[in-house]
Each structure stands twice: as C-alpha cells, then as structure tokens.
Design a protein around this motif. Structure first.
Motif, PDB file in Angstrom:
ATOM      1  N   ALA A   1       0.835  -1.201   0.000  1.00 12.31           N
ATOM      2  CA  ALA A   1       0.000   0.000   0.000  1.00 12.31           C
ATOM      3  C   ALA A   1       0.870   1.252   0.000  1.00 12.31           C
ATOM      4  O   ALA A   1       0.594   2.214  -0.736  1.00 12.31           O
ATOM      5  N   GLU A   2       1.914   1.230   0.814  1.00 11.70           N
ATOM      6  CA  GLU A   2       2.824   2.376   0.876  1.00 11.70           C
ATOM      7  C   GLU A   2       3.532   2.550  -0.470  1.00 11.70           C
ATOM      8  O   GLU A   2       3.689   3.662  -0.965  1.00 11.70           O
ATOM      9  N   SER A   3       3.932   1.433  -1.068  1.00  8.02           N
ATOM     10  CA  SER A   3       4.587   1.485  -2.372  1.00  8.02           C
ATOM     11  C   SER A   3       3.632   2.033  -3.425  1.00  8.02           C
ATOM     12  O   SER A   3       4.014   2.878  -4.241  1.00  8.02           O
ATOM     13  N   ALA A   4       2.375   1.558  -3.384  1.00  6.23           N
ATOM     14  CA  ALA A   4       1.379   2.053  -4.343  1.00  6.23           C
ATOM     15  C   ALA A   4       1.131   3.547  -4.123  1.00  6.23           C
ATOM     16  O   ALA A   4       1.000   4.316  -5.095  1.00  6.23           O
ATOM     17  N   ARG A   5       1.070   3.956  -2.857  1.00  5.41           N
ATOM     18  CA  ARG A   5       0.860   5.373  -2.551  1.00  5.41           C
ATOM     19  C   ARG A   5       2.021   6.210  -3.067  1.00  5.41           C
ATOM     20  O   ARG A   5       1.832   7.261  -3.698  1.00  5.41           O
ATOM     21  N   ILE A   6       3.241   5.735  -2.802  1.00  6.48           N
ATOM     22  CA  ILE A   6       4.427   6.477  -3.245  1.00  6.48           C
ATOM     23  C   ILE A   6       4.467   6.524  -4.766  1.00  6.48           C
ATOM     24  O   ILE A   6       4.770   7.572  -5.372  1.00  6.48           O
ATOM     25  N   THR A   7       4.128   5.386  -5.410  1.00  4.37           N
ATOM     26  CA  THR A   7       4.131   5.346  -6.877  1.00  4.37           C
ATOM     27  C   THR A   7       3.080   6.300  -7.434  1.00  4.37           C
ATOM     28  O   THR A   7       3.338   7.032  -8.398  1.00  4.37           O
ATOM     29  N   ALA A   8       1.886   6.257  -6.841  1.00  2.00           N
ATOM     30  CA  ALA A   8       0.823   7.161  -7.305  1.00  2.00           C
ATOM     31  C   ALA A   8       1.234   8.618  -7.105  1.00  2.00           C
ATOM     32  O   ALA A   8       1.008   9.465  -7.988  1.00  2.00           O
ATOM     33  N   GLN A   9       1.826   8.901  -5.967  1.00  2.00           N
ATOM     34  CA  GLN A   9       2.275  10.260  -5.693  1.00  2.00           C
ATOM     35  C   GLN A   9       3.350  10.664  -6.704  1.00  2.00           C
ATOM     36  O   GLN A   9       3.351  11.797  -7.201  1.00  2.00           O
ATOM     37  N   ALA A  10       4.249   9.722  -7.012  1.00  2.00           N
ATOM     38  CA  ALA A  10       5.300  10.015  -7.990  1.00  2.00           C
ATOM     39  C   ALA A  10       4.689  10.261  -9.364  1.00  2.00           C
ATOM     40  O   ALA A  10       5.114  11.181 -10.089  1.00  2.00           O
ATOM     41  N   HIS A  11       3.669   9.452  -9.740  1.00  2.00           N
ATOM     42  CA  HIS A  11       3.004   9.645 -11.027  1.00  2.00           C
ATOM     43  C   HIS A  11       2.322  11.012 -11.082  1.00  2.00           C
ATOM     44  O   HIS A  11       2.403  11.723 -12.095  1.00  2.00           O
ATOM     45  N   VAL A  12       1.661  11.379  -9.987  1.00  2.00           N
ATOM     46  CA  VAL A  12       1.000  12.684  -9.934  1.00  2.00           C
ATOM     47  C   VAL A  12       2.026  13.793 -10.058  1.00  2.00           C
ATOM     48  O   VAL A  12       1.828  14.767 -10.807  1.00  2.00           O
TER      49      VAL A  12
END
Length: 185
Positions: A115-126
């Motif tokens: 979940a943290e990885s997905a959050r960080i990835t999503a934040q990076a994509h944004v």
C-alpha cells in the motif's frame, strides 16, 4: 580269696546289666522330661508362634506396602507421562499459533508495504504528471515566443498581437503533434 572277689564281681556284674535300665533312673528322667515338655508346650511354643505370626504379619504388611507403593509409583508415572504428553501438545499448539500469528503479521506488513509502495508510486506519477504539464506549459510559452519571433522574421511583420500570436502558436503545435502522432503509429 581270689575266688571270692571274682564271685562277688560276677554277682554284681549280673545284677548291673547295662542293657536293662534302672527303674528309678527311668522314672526320674521321665518326670524331668514331662516337666520340660510341659514348660516348652505351655510357654516356649506360644512365644514362637506369636513371634512367627508377628513376622508373617510384618512380611505380609511389607508386601502390601510395597505393592501399594508400586501402584502409587505406576500411577505417578502414568500421570507424569500424561502431563508430558499434554505439555508437548500445548507446546505444539503454541508454536503453531505463533507461526500463524507470524504469518499474519508478515502478510500485514507486506500489505502495508504494498500500500505504501502504491501510494508512493501514485504520488510520484501525480508529481511527474504535474511536472510534465508544467514543462508543456513552459515549452508552449517558450516555443510560442520563439515561433512568433521566427514567424515575424520570416513574414517580415511583427506578430506582437497576442491573440494572433496565440492562434499561430496553437496551429503550429497542433501540426507538430499530428506529425508526431503519425510517426508514432
């Protein structure tokens, strides 16, 4: 005289035959034996029987105590074996619970990490998308300025009018994007 002694000795010898017992001696011996027999039967034999009975009772009691102690020891051994079996079963149950709990904790940690990885990835994509948009806007304005200046030099008139310049820039970028889309296909 000699004969007299010999005849007296033979008379006394005939009278005292060693094979025939004396009646008085035999009576005294029988009376002593009877008294001794009475004492033995009346006092000694009951004491022997009493001592024999006590010893037999002590031996039987000792055997009973030994059998009882043996039974108690066997019961204690069986109880110990049962407790040991129960303790092993309890230890196995606790070990399995610990393994299950460890697996659950590991799964939770993996889930949190994902979940943290997905959050960080999503934040990076944004963030990348916002930076890309900012770069596109910045490039549009720079390209627009450069295109307007270049077009003005080519055409020979100044294209300082913002509305006209914006239309020229938009048309230029649209043509550029359509050429890039055609090349990408």
């Amino acid at each position: 005289m000699n004969q007299l002694i010999i005849s007296a000795a033979t008379e006394g010898a005939e009278a005292a035959n060693p094979l025939v017992p004396n009646l008085w001696e035999m009576g005294v011996v029988l009376a002593g034996f009877a008294v001794l027999f009475f004492i033995v039967v009346k006092f000694v034999v009951p004491m022997f029987e009493k001592t024999f009975a006590e010893r037999a009772e002590a031996i039987e009691g000792g055997i009973a105590k030994a059998e009882k102690a043996q039974a108690e020891a066997s019961a204690a051994l069986e109880e110990y074996k049962q407790q040991l079996t129960d303790a092993r079963a309890e230890a196995n149950r606790i070990r399995e619970e610990a393994r299950a709990e460890g697996a659950q904790i590991l799964a939770e940690l993996k889930e949190k990490a994902a979940a943290e990885s997905a959050r960080i990835t999503a934040q990076a994509h944004v963030q990348i998308e916002s930076e890309r948009q900012a770069a596109v806007v910045s490039l549009r304005s720079e390209v627009g300025t450069l295109a307007t200046t270049l077009a003005g030099r080519i055409v020979g008139e100044t294209l300082e009018d913002d509305a006209r310049a914006a239309r020229v820039v938009d048309r230029f970028l649209a043509d550029l994007e359509s050429q890039n889309a055609g090349v990408a296909k």
